[in-house]
Design an enzyme around this catalytic site. Structure first.
Site, mmCIF file in Angstrom:
data_model
loop_
_atom_site.group_PDB
_atom_site.id
_atom_site.type_symbol
_atom_site.label_atom_id
_atom_site.label_comp_id
_atom_site.label_asym_id
_atom_site.label_seq_id
_atom_site.Cartn_x
_atom_site.Cartn_y
_atom_site.Cartn_z
ATOM 1 N N THR A 53 0.777 -1.247 0.000
ATOM 2 C CA THR A 53 0.000 0.000 0.000
ATOM 3 C C THR A 53 0.813 1.305 0.000
ATOM 4 O O THR A 53 1.980 1.318 0.337
ATOM 5 C CB THR A 53 -1.010 -0.038 1.163
ATOM 6 N N THR A 98 -3.845 0.601 -2.911
ATOM 7 C CA THR A 98 -3.232 -0.670 -2.514
ATOM 8 C C THR A 98 -3.344 -1.755 -3.577
ATOM 9 O O THR A 98 -4.271 -1.736 -4.391
ATOM 10 C CB THR A 98 -3.915 -1.168 -1.206
ATOM 11 N N ASP A 149 -8.047 -9.942 2.193
ATOM 12 C CA ASP A 149 -8.500 -9.087 3.309
ATOM 13 C C ASP A 149 -9.845 -9.578 3.866
ATOM 14 O O ASP A 149 -10.299 -9.098 4.905
ATOM 15 C CB ASP A 149 -8.621 -7.624 2.870
ATOM 16 N N SER A 176 -11.297 -3.206 4.965
ATOM 17 C CA SER A 176 -9.971 -2.598 4.857
ATOM 18 C C SER A 176 -9.587 -1.931 6.171
ATOM 19 O O SER A 176 -10.436 -1.706 7.037
ATOM 20 C CB SER A 176 -9.998 -1.548 3.752
ATOM 21 N N SER A 177 -8.293 -1.636 6.288
ATOM 22 C CA SER A 177 -7.817 -0.812 7.405
ATOM 23 C C SER A 177 -7.366 0.552 6.917
ATOM 24 O O SER A 177 -6.917 1.375 7.718
ATOM 25 C CB SER A 177 -6.617 -1.476 8.073
ATOM 26 N N GLY A 190 0.323 -0.152 5.759
ATOM 27 C CA GLY A 190 0.709 -0.913 6.947
ATOM 28 C C GLY A 190 -0.313 -1.908 7.447
ATOM 29 O O GLY A 190 -0.241 -2.332 8.601
ATOM 30 N N GLY A 191 -1.281 -2.297 6.603
ATOM 31 C CA GLY A 191 -2.269 -3.276 7.044
ATOM 32 C C GLY A 191 -3.033 -2.759 8.243
ATOM 33 O O GLY A 191 -3.320 -1.560 8.350
HETATM 34 N N1 GLU Z 1 -5.023 -4.370 2.111
HETATM 35 C C1 GLU Z 1 -4.926 -3.609 3.314
HETATM 36 C C2 GLU Z 1 -6.195 -2.861 3.580
HETATM 37 O O1 GLU Z 1 -6.870 -2.495 2.697
HETATM 38 C C3 GLU Z 1 -3.808 -2.648 3.280
HETATM 39 C C4 GLU Z 1 -2.515 -3.345 3.211
HETATM 40 C C5 GLU Z 1 -1.378 -2.528 3.665
HETATM 41 O O2 GLU Z 1 -1.431 -1.347 3.808
HETATM 42 O O3 GLU Z 1 -0.337 -3.060 3.919
HETATM 43 O O4 GLU Z 1 -6.492 -2.616 4.696
#
Ligand code: GLU
Length: 607
Positions: free
Chosen positions: A414, A432, A461, A486-487, A509-510
């Site tokens: 991301t 992302t 996700d 999502s985060s 950063g997930g």
């Molecule tokens: N796929 C994740 C999300 O949408 C983001 C992944 C990341 O930022 O590392 O929350």
């Protein structure tokens, strides 16, 4: 930051690409950044600013703003260059969320990937009925969702674009054809990456014949991507979602030898970006009233951040200043306890709003001040009060839930873009392809040309396990056409009284995105730091389990104090990729302060 601008044969390179006399892309000098922790100066500008994760991408946005482009125009140019120079993180094969303020109202534009119509809740269950191992699910066609970034950008451009769409793709097309220098970060990630080489298109593009990645500074050309971008420049998202490019995406997904997916031409053609109301809540810090606006579900980002900040305001956190420039143990106790409570609710309730009913009939029930006060009372505040270790979800307005909680899963990858233009408009966009290099599938439409673009693995996700042991469904399980939770937390902050935009920020950063962004907001709004200093602060988190601290950034006394209060402390690499811009607090010039994460390659530019 802009030295030795080099005007190359732009006219020749742009043959066949629609241009406007007002804009002429100039290829900048290409610095070779570091891939570790590199101190950044922090930036200040007077009229406009753009912050992105790669200097070439930031520069493209800067050139568009200088040419009179809007914040949205600049974001499109930045995103297209990122697809080329930071392919591990985002691109036209992925999804994105954009928060946009047009000077009067704030809206959320959803370009999140969707599950194929043929997918079902067993997508990530193995033959034994158990959740698959993460990378068994990621690599191949199975995890690929219908991309949404280009459709979303097109939607926003129709409303808020100033320069022609094709103009905004020029920087990426020029750079893809003339080449860009491989950055230290891309090189480092390619060295440690094990799955990408299995894809012959990606192997031929990213690696030398001996299997080692191209060196830092090697000029990498991607004519196959340029060819696709030329089509998108001429015909818009249709060029990606229909016809030969769409067919190439579908073939790549469905014909994967060991792990095929179900994406179809109809999924691509039917994809729709969605304009949603922004999720906003009031926040008071240092006797000032703010309105914080973030992305609503399917992101869990804004709700979790709002809960953490709101719960902290129910405690004495505001009386705990930084100690020697670092968050203190008592403050970290309160923060991580608030985080545990927020992550318990996130696991319980959050999913695509088109499929999942919010608790008590509204997502805002999770941010209701009375509910947050009730949650805050669960935190032990006495100096020696122990950690709750694991929080249970709450029940806003006492409403029972029909869902089972989702176990925490890995999330990575991301990129974040923040922009303010000279006309009061602002963008916060997080984009992302999920894991680094996504599904490790590179689409190439013209085999005679090298390169292409990477497909996302966003479907991982979703919860791999669709139900709990008793058969109760998880809100974020796979369903046809659904967007995975999502985060991502692109955030805009406003002065509550005047409505003026004060800040734009976000991070990759997930699940840790939530903490990276909360840290930066707290640093700027509560501790009065500049965006750069707030971004520099060491990272900290809890996903409703251990207390995680950025490796070697906190003193032993802090760690010992937390352990004595029952926190299971783990130190870890926490590679945020924060970018933030905030209005200078003293009203005097400069008007905007910018910060980019020292943990990655981003920079800020502006006039
Ligand atoms: N796929 C994740 C999300 O949408 C983001 C992944 C990341 O930022 O590392 O929350």
């Amino acid at each position: 930051m802009r030295t030795k601008l080099l005007l190359i044969g732009v006219a020749a390179l742009l043959a066949g690409c629609a241009t406007t006399p007002a804009f002429r892309y100039q290829v900048p000098d290409q610095p070779e950044g570091s891939s570790g922790y590199a101190e950044k100066p922090g930036w200040s500008t007077q009229r406009f600013a753009v912050a992105a994760a790669n200097p070439l991408a930031t520069d493209a946005g800067y050139q568009i703003l200088r040419a009179g482009g809007s914040a949205v125009d600049a974001a499109i140019a930045v995103q297209m260059v990122l697809a080329l120079v930071e392919p591990q993180s985002s691109g036209i094969g992925g999804g994105a969320f954009m928060m946009h303020f047009n000077g009067a109202e704030v809206k959320a534009f959803d370009g999140r990937e969707t599950a194929p119509a043929a997918a079902n809740e067993g997508l990530f269950l193995g033959l034994d009925g158990k959740p698959m191992a993460f990378y068994d699910a990621v690599v191949g066609g199975r995890s690929v969702g219908t991309p949404g970034t280009v459709r979303m950008l097109e939607m926003v451009h129709r409303q808020y674009g100033t320069l022609p769409w094709a103009t905004l793709l020029e920087p990426a097309i020029v750079l893809a054809e003339s080449g860009f220098k491989v950055s230290a970060r891309l090189n480092t990630l390619l060295k440690t990456e094990v799955h990408l080489k299995k894809d012959p298109v990606a192997a031929a593009y990213f690696y030398k014949p001996d299997g080692t990645p191209h060196d830092v500074g090697y000029v990498l050309r991607n004519p196959a991507l340029a060819a696709v971008l030329r089509k998108v420049a001429a015909s818009g998202s249709k060029a990606l979602h229909e016809g030969e490019v769409a067919q190439a995406i579908v073939n790549k997904v469905r014909q994967h030898a060991s792990n095929p997916g179900q994406l179809s031409m109809a999924d691509l053609a039917d994809y729709k970006a969605i304009k949603r109301p922004a999720l906003c809540h009031d926040y008071r810090a240092n006797a000032r009233d703010y309105r914080i606006c973030g992305f609503p579900p399917p992101s869990s980002g804004a709700i979790a951040i709002g809960q953490i900040l709101g719960i902290l305001n129910q405690t004495n956190a505001a009386q705990l200043p930084l100690e020697n420039g670092l968050p203190s143990a008592p403050w970290l106790h309160l923060y991580t306890e608030a985080a545990r409570l927020a992550f318990a609710d996130r696991a319980q309730y959050l999913g695509d709003p088109d499929f999942v009913t919010p608790p008590a009939g509204s997502w805002l029930s999770l941010l209701n001040p009375e509910y947050l006060a009730e949650r805050g009372r669960l935190i032990g505040q006495a100096p020696d009060a122990p950690s709750m270790k694991t929080a249970k979800p709450g029940t806003p307005k006492g409403t029972p839930t029909a869902f089972a909680p989702m176990p925490e899963q890995i999330e990575y990858g991301t990129s974040h873009i923040s922009i303010v233009d000279g006309n009061g408009r602002a963008v916060a966009m997080t984009s992302t392809i999920e894991d680094a290099f996504g599904a490790r599938q590179m689409v190439n439409v013209q085999p005679g040309l090298s390169g292409g673009f990477l497909l996302n693995n966003e479907l991982t996700d979703f919860s791999f396990a669709p139900r709990d042991g008793a058969g109760l469904p998880v809100a974020n399980r796979v369903e046809p056409g659904k967007r995975p939770r999502s985060s991502m937390a692109p955030t805009l902050v406003f002065d509550k009284g005047t409505g003026a935009v004060l800040m734009s920020g976000g991070s990759p950063g997930g699940a840790l995105i939530i903490h990276f962004v909360a840290k930066t907001l707290y640093g700027v709004l509560n501790w009065g730091l500049t965006p750069q200093t707030a971004i520099n602060l060491p990272n900290f988190a809890s996903l409703n389990g251990p207390t995680v601290l950025e490796d070697k950034r906190f003193p032993a006394t802090t760690i010992d104090t937390l352990k004595a209060r029952g926190h299971e402390v783990r130190e870890a690499n926490m590679t945020s990729g924060l970018q933030a811009i905030s209005r200078s607090p003293n009203q005097a010039r400069p008007a905007w302060l910018g910060g980019a994460d020292p943990r990655r390659e981003g920079i800020v530019m502006g006039d």
